[in-house]
Design an enzyme around this catalytic site. Structure first.
Site: not given
Ligand code: DGL
Length: 280
Positions: A155, A196
């Site tokens: 980020e 992720c």
């Molecule tokens: N979108 C989350 C994931 O893919 C990563 C960011 C979060 O911890 O919300 O697990």
């Protein structure tokens, strides 16, 4: 007009990281309209309990169903890990998560039968990747590692690890620490699942460090790309593919719009013209 095919695909995530899935889907399925919801008011999901993530995911699904989506993609790996079964039981359209497509690619790619999975604390704690991989091939061994610092790193845009500046050194140090730990647990692995939404952006850095550590070829499976392929397949099977030549439109909603533009562009690969702020 062929109504069901023309309905949009709904994609949700805990925040903006799911725009990596939007990017992969719109590269593959250029004619599809997409409605995206980023729950930026409540990100991150990765450090929250299963109950909370399921509750938030239900709210996102309800919002997207209100936009008449023909399919729901759970871009967030953490939400996929905790909430997929609930959503599948409750939602009247096909629901696709990140875990199964990533697991399928990993099992198909490993030659030695050992796979690494990196993701948030929640994704790792849920055990969903080892379960999905075990269901496909119980002989494949799985080593998991939570890498919570990779999300804020991405980020911030500290991505490449090139050069001698403090950002590059920090990015390298974090990636080396995590992959070093994974290497200690699984020195034989030949596949690592990037479990992720954020990790595709540090893929080149992870690939470089993995090549130095394992000294044999290690394939990185990008769950966003795997999801886009699975979505194409599922839409095709359901007779829901929109093959029109008109480029699809993207409508983007978020639950909080602070610090939106720059971060969104990083995940999406281009600027977003408009974004709507919504309450769930
Ligand atoms: N979108 C989350 C994931 O893919 C990563 C960011 C979060 O911890 O919300 O697990």
């Amino acid at each position: 007009m062929d109504r069901p095919r023309r309905r949009p695909i709904g994609i949700f995530d805990s925040g903006l990281g799911g725009l990596t899935v939007v990017r992969a889907v719109s590269e593959r399925l250029a004619g599809e309209d997409i409605v995206y919801l980023g729950d930026t008011a409540r990100v991150p999901y990765g450090s929250k309990s299963a109950d909370t993530v399921v509750r938030y995911s239900r709210m996102s699904a309800r919002f997207l169903l209100g936009r008449d989506v023909k399919m729901l993609l759970v871009a967030c790996n953490t939400a996929s890990a905790f909430a997929l079964d609930t959503l599948r039981a409750e939602v009247p359209v096909p629901v696709l998560g990140a875990v199964e497509p990533g697991a399928q690619e990993a099992v198909a790619a490993t030659r030695v039968g050992e796979v690494g999975v990196i993701g948030t604390l929640g994704t790792v704690r849920s055990g969903s990747y080892p379960r999905a991989i075990g269901a496909l091939d119980p002989r494949v061994r799985v080593a998991q590692l939570a890498c919570p610092l990779l999300v804020p790193l991405v980020e911030e845009g500290w991505l490449s690890g090139d050069g001698d500046g403090p950002e590059a050194r920090a990015a390298r140090a974090i990636a080396e620490k995590y992959l070093g730990e994974l290497h200690a647990r699984a020195p034989e692995l030949d596949v690592i699942v990037l479990g992720c939404t954020h990790y595709p952006l540090v893929r080149p850095l992870l690939a470089r460090i993995a090549a130095q550590m394992w000294r044999h070829e290690v394939r990185l499976v990008d769950s966003a790309q795997a999801m886009a392929r699975a979505a194409e397949q599922a839409l095709g099977d359901g007779g829901l593919l929109d093959a029109s030549a008109t480029p699809g439109r993207l409508a983007c909603s978020v639950t909080d719009d602070a610090r939106f533009g720059e971060v969104a562009a990083r995940f999406l690969g281009h600027d977003l013209a408009t974004v709507e702020k919504v309450d769930l």
